[in-house]
Each structure stands twice: as structure tokens, then as C-alpha cells.
Motif scaffolding. Structure first.
Motif, PDB file in Angstrom:
ATOM      1  N   GLU A 128       4.209  -4.667   6.121  1.00 34.25           N
ATOM      2  CA  GLU A 128       2.889  -4.214   5.374  1.00 34.25           C
ATOM      3  C   GLU A 128       3.354  -3.818   3.875  1.00 34.25           C
ATOM      4  OE1 GLU A 128      -0.173  -3.019   3.738  1.00 34.25           O
ATOM      5  OE2 GLU A 128      -0.459  -3.641   5.782  1.00 34.25           O
TER       6      GLU A 128
ATOM      7  N   ALA B 281      -2.482   0.586   8.969  1.00 35.18           N
ATOM      8  CA  ALA B 281      -2.898  -0.920   8.550  1.00 35.18           C
ATOM      9  C   ALA B 281      -4.634  -0.857   8.910  1.00 35.18           C
ATOM     10  CB  ALA B 281      -2.458  -1.915   9.399  1.00 35.18           C
TER      11      ALA B 281
ATOM     12  N   THR C 225       1.139  -8.540   6.434  1.00 36.60           N
ATOM     13  CA  THR C 225      -0.427  -8.385   6.768  1.00 36.60           C
ATOM     14  C   THR C 225      -0.938  -9.321   5.638  1.00 36.60           C
ATOM     15  OG1 THR C 225      -0.286  -6.489   5.182  1.00 36.60           O
ATOM     16  CG2 THR C 225      -0.760  -6.029   7.596  1.00 36.60           C
TER      17      THR C 225
END
Length: 475
Positions: free
Chosen positions: A369, A70, A414
Motif C-alpha cells: 500500500e 485500504a 494497490t
């Protein structure tokens, strides 16, 4: 390298169930953020991994692997926060809003902002960059017209993700085609069957919603008042529009996002000092803690008192916490155990494609994610598609329909936290209006169940595929 062990399905779902229950209670009942539930889920996942024979060192490494994945997103998130502060302070956002209020009518705004974001994202291949620049200005224009923030955010998201999904410059588009060994433009052409109908439906919905905000329903005096406040508070100049156009051109020319954003930040900083008449101290403060202004107009003050690096720390911290949870699930084999169980149910070609779409959304929810929602299902389902004689472009399309688009519906993903930090609208509020993002997965599942546009490999392609596999084994 973490040694993945066989994880029983019943064990693998324990962290997920606990996290979902705690998340629901915390967000819905207690009205708190998702950080603590994710930490609880991570803790339970670690306990389950320990009980399955994993060493703490391996579990810790799996968390770090998740965080490392990330890190590029974290850097972009921080730079977008700084960009917003620089562009507000430099009068760039004010200029975009000013001309937007002059040109776009309220009844056509939702349709217009969707198309504008779609074109920009298609050109630069990034939904995040589009939302962080054009999207921020679009929020200001729409709010000035009296349109509810969730509707505006939904239209911005729909347009941005259409362009991102269909752009040959998009990282997710290249990722989905690359992981499935599908030609990039074959992949894009195959996505047209689901994406174009999705965009048409979204535009129709926004056109219907926009009728409620025609001239009869909007106080034009408020719009004029906003224009006057912008003129009094900022130096408005069409030359300032060169800065966002330059950033878009740079990214379209394949300049990486980070240097392109840095150029935008520098130009915004210089604009605040030399065009808006600010000082270096105030311009630096705008980059760090956001721009501040008191105009006496509540709407303008709420819109422009924002941005800066500090404003993104909530988003950054949530991203890091979410990726620790996703890292443990992936690298200890828990996610694999869950997907394998799904494969036992998805026995037909039709159910396989539909299961892929659902699995991508589930991965978005569990691993937090967008990239993982493409990477992991592509690994898990690749052989199953070959065995059933399905062309790889079916898998690549399903990955994007179920992974790329649904990431915005998970508050702790995210993408969800980025949108909250950038557009300032919570996930559950904009979700009903992000029409394209939920319509396309539905279309994709309907196509899968009916067999429409599901392409099978020809005998020649099947033979070539087997020859390639045979040669790779011999090598």
C-alpha cells in the motif's frame, strides 16, 4: 489497540522471504496471479506472530486494520471500473479517442500523453483519477497508432505520477508534508530538484521512442479504419468532452473523488441512453459487467469490451489480501524490526536519506500500500533526521521519491493492481517504460550520496526544534 512487542529481526524477515520466494515461483514459473503467494505470506506471518506470543485475536485485528486502511482505495477502484463502463457506453471514451487520433501524431504521442496526464494530475491531484479517465482514452489512441501497450501505459503512468507528486491537492503530497511537519509548499519546492530532472529524462526517452512510430512506420490506413469504426459505432460529439472536463474541474475544486466520480458515472449513463440510443437495461449492464460491442475490428472490440464493477473484483480481492499481509507485518512489529536493523547500518546523513528511499520501496513491496510506504518510514526515521541535523523536507522528499513513485512497480501493491485493472497492462510489462517512476528514486539516492540539495538545519532552527520538543514534554 494491538500491543506491539519486540520482534527479533530474524523472525521478522521470515514471512517476507517466504512470500517473495513463493511469489517468484508463482508469477515467473507458473505464470499465475499473486493472490495465493500473498495468502501464504499472511499465513506464515500469523504463525510467526503466534510463536512470538501474540494472541490470535490480536493477529486477526491487525489484518482488519490493514483492510480498513485500504477501504477508501477499494471504493475508488470499484467506482473507476463503473466509470469506465459508463464512459465507454456513453461514447465519451470513443469521442476522446476520435479527436485524439485526429490531432496527435504517432511520433509525438508518447510525449503528448505524458504532458497531458501531468497537467491533468497536477490540476486534480490524483494519479488514479487521471489514469482512469485520460489514461483509458490514451491507451485507445496509442493502440490505434500501432504503439505497444506497455509503452503507452508507461508514459501515462509517468505523467500521472508527476502531476500527483507535485500537486498541492494530492493526498500523498499532503501526507508526506504533514507527517514530517514540513510546510506543504516548502516540501513541493524541495521535490522540484528531483522531479523536474526526472520528467525531462522521461520526455527525452519518449521522444526517442516516438521516432519509431512516425508516419513511415505506421499504417495510416489502420488509423483511418479505426476512425470510421468509431463513427459507425458511436455518436461522436465534442459536447461529450464536457463530461470528463467537468469531473476534472470538480476534483480541482476540491470536491472529493467519490462524489466527483459518481457525477461522471451518472452523466455517462444518461449519455448511453439518450445520446447513444441505448436502453436502460444495457446501460445498467455496462455499469455492472462492462460494455460489450462487436464491430468486426479486433482492436476496437478489445478496447471497448471492458469496464464495469465486475472487472475490478480481481483488483479488489488482491488489495484486500495484500493488506492482510501488510497489516500483520506492521501491527506485530515485524516491519519495525526490519527498519530498525536498517538504521543500524545507516549511520551517516548520506546513507540515512538513501536508506529512506530504499525502505519506502521495501514497504511498498511488503505492505502492498502506497500510503503505508509513507506513513511507516516517516515514523521510523523522523528522530534520526533530527539527530543528524537534517531538515524535515529531506525526509518528506525521500518519502515521496521512494514511496509514492515506486508503488507502481509492485504487482501486488494497490497501485500496481489498479493500473492492471484500469490500463490492462501487467506491471512487469510497463515497468521499463515508466521512466519517471524509476529515474527519480535513482536521482534521489545520487543526491543523498553526494550531499547535493540535502539541507541541514541552521543553529537557530535546531534551537527552536529543541525548544518545541522541550515544551511538548512539559505539557
Amino acid at each position: 489497540m494491538i500491543n506491539e512487542k519486540e520482534m527479533p529481526f530474524w523472525k521478522a524477515v521470515i514471512p517476507l522471504i517466504v512470500m517473495i520466494v513463493v511469489m517468484g515461483i508463482t508469477i515467473i514459473k507458473l505464470e499465475q496471479g499473486p493472490h495465493v503467494p500473498l495468502i501464504v505470506g499472511t499465513t506464515v506471518a500469523a504463525i510467526v506472530a503466534l510463536s512470538s506470543g501474540f494472541k490470535w485475536k490480536d493477529i486477526e485485528e491487525s489484518m482488519y486494520k490493514g483492510i480498513r486502511l485500504a477501504l477508501p482505495a477499494v471504493v475508488i477502484i470499484m467506482l473507476v471500473g463503473i466509470t469506465i463502463g459508463a464512459w465507454i457506453g456513453g461514447g465519451i471514451v470513443a469521442t476522446m479517442i476520435y479527436y485524439g487520433l485526429k490531432i496527435i501524431t504517432p511520433s509525438l504521442f508518447l510525449v503528448s500523453i505524458t504532458i497531458i496526464c501531468a497537467v491533468v494530475a497536477l490540476a486534480i491531484g490524483s494519479s488514479w483519477s487521471t489514469m482512469g479517465t485520460i489514461g483509458v482514452a490514451g491507451m485507445g489512441i496509442g493502440l490505434s497508432m500501432g504503439i505497444p501497450a506497455p509503452m503507452i501505459a508507461g508514459a501515462i503512468i509517468s505523467g500521472s505520477y508527476f502531476g500527483d507528486k507535485m500537486s498541492p491537492l494530492s493526498d500523498t503530497t499532503n501526507l508526506a508534508s504533514g507527517l514530517t511537519n514540513t510546510d506543504l509548499f516548502v516540501h513541493i519546492r524541495h521535490m522540484l530538484f528531483t522531479t523536474i530532472p526526472g520528467l525531462v529524462i522521461a520526455l527525452i526517452v519518449y521522444a526517442i521512442l516516438g521516432k519509431n512510430f512516425g508516419k513511415s512506420g505506421v499504417d495510416t490506413a489502420d488509423i483511418q479504419q479505426t476512425i470510421y469504426v468509431l463513427q459507425d459505432s458511436f455518436v461522436i460529439s465534442p459536447y461529450l468532452l464536457i463530461i470528463p472536463v467537468l469531473v476534472i474541474v470538480l476534483v480541482a475544486k476540491k470536491v472529493p473523488a467519490i462524489p466527483a466520480l459518481l457525477i461522471g458515472i451518472i452523466l455517462g449513463f444518461l449519455s448511453q441512453v439518450y445520446i447513444q440510443g441505448g436502453n436502460f437495461s444495457g446501460a445498467i449492464e455496462a455499469l455492472q459487467s462492462g460494455f460489450t460491442i462487436k464491430t468486426g475490428n479486433t482492436m476496437v472490440d478489445e478496447l471497448f469490451n471492458r469496464g464495469g464493477l465486475d472487472s475490478m473484483m480481481y483488483t479488489v480481492s488482491m488489495t484486500i489480501v495484500a493488506m492482510t499481509f501488510g497489516g500483520i507485518l506492521e501491527h506485530t512489529g515485524m516491519l519495525k524490526a526490519i527498519v530498525n536493523q536498517i538504521l543500524k547500518v545507516a549511520k551517516s546523513s548520506k546513507s540515512l536519506v538513501a536508506s529512506t528511499v530504499v525502505s519506502c520501496f521495501a514497504t511498498n513491496a511488503t505492505c502492498s500500500e502506497q500510503y503505508i510506504s509513507i506513513v511507516i518510514p516517516s515514523r521510523m526515521y523522523a528522530n534520526a533526521y533530527k539527530e543528524k541535523g537534517l531538515h524535515s523536507k529531506n525526509l518528506s522528499r525521500a518519502l515521496e521519491d521512494g514511496g509514492t513513485l515506486t508503488s507502481v512497480f509492485v504487482p501486488w501493491n494497490t497501485c500496481g493492481v489498479f493500473i492492471l485493472g484500469t490500463l490492462g497492462v501487467p506491471t512487469l510489462q510497463y515497468a521499463p517504460y515508466a521512466v519517471l517512476n524509476f529515474v527519480i528514486p535513482i536521482i534521489s539516492i545520487v543526491y543523498a550520496l553526494t550531499g547535493f540539495t540535502i539541507t541541514k538545519l541552521s543553529k537557530t532552527e535546531m534551537r527552536e526544534l529543541k525548544e518545541e520538543e522541550h515544551s511538548s514534554i512539559n505539557v
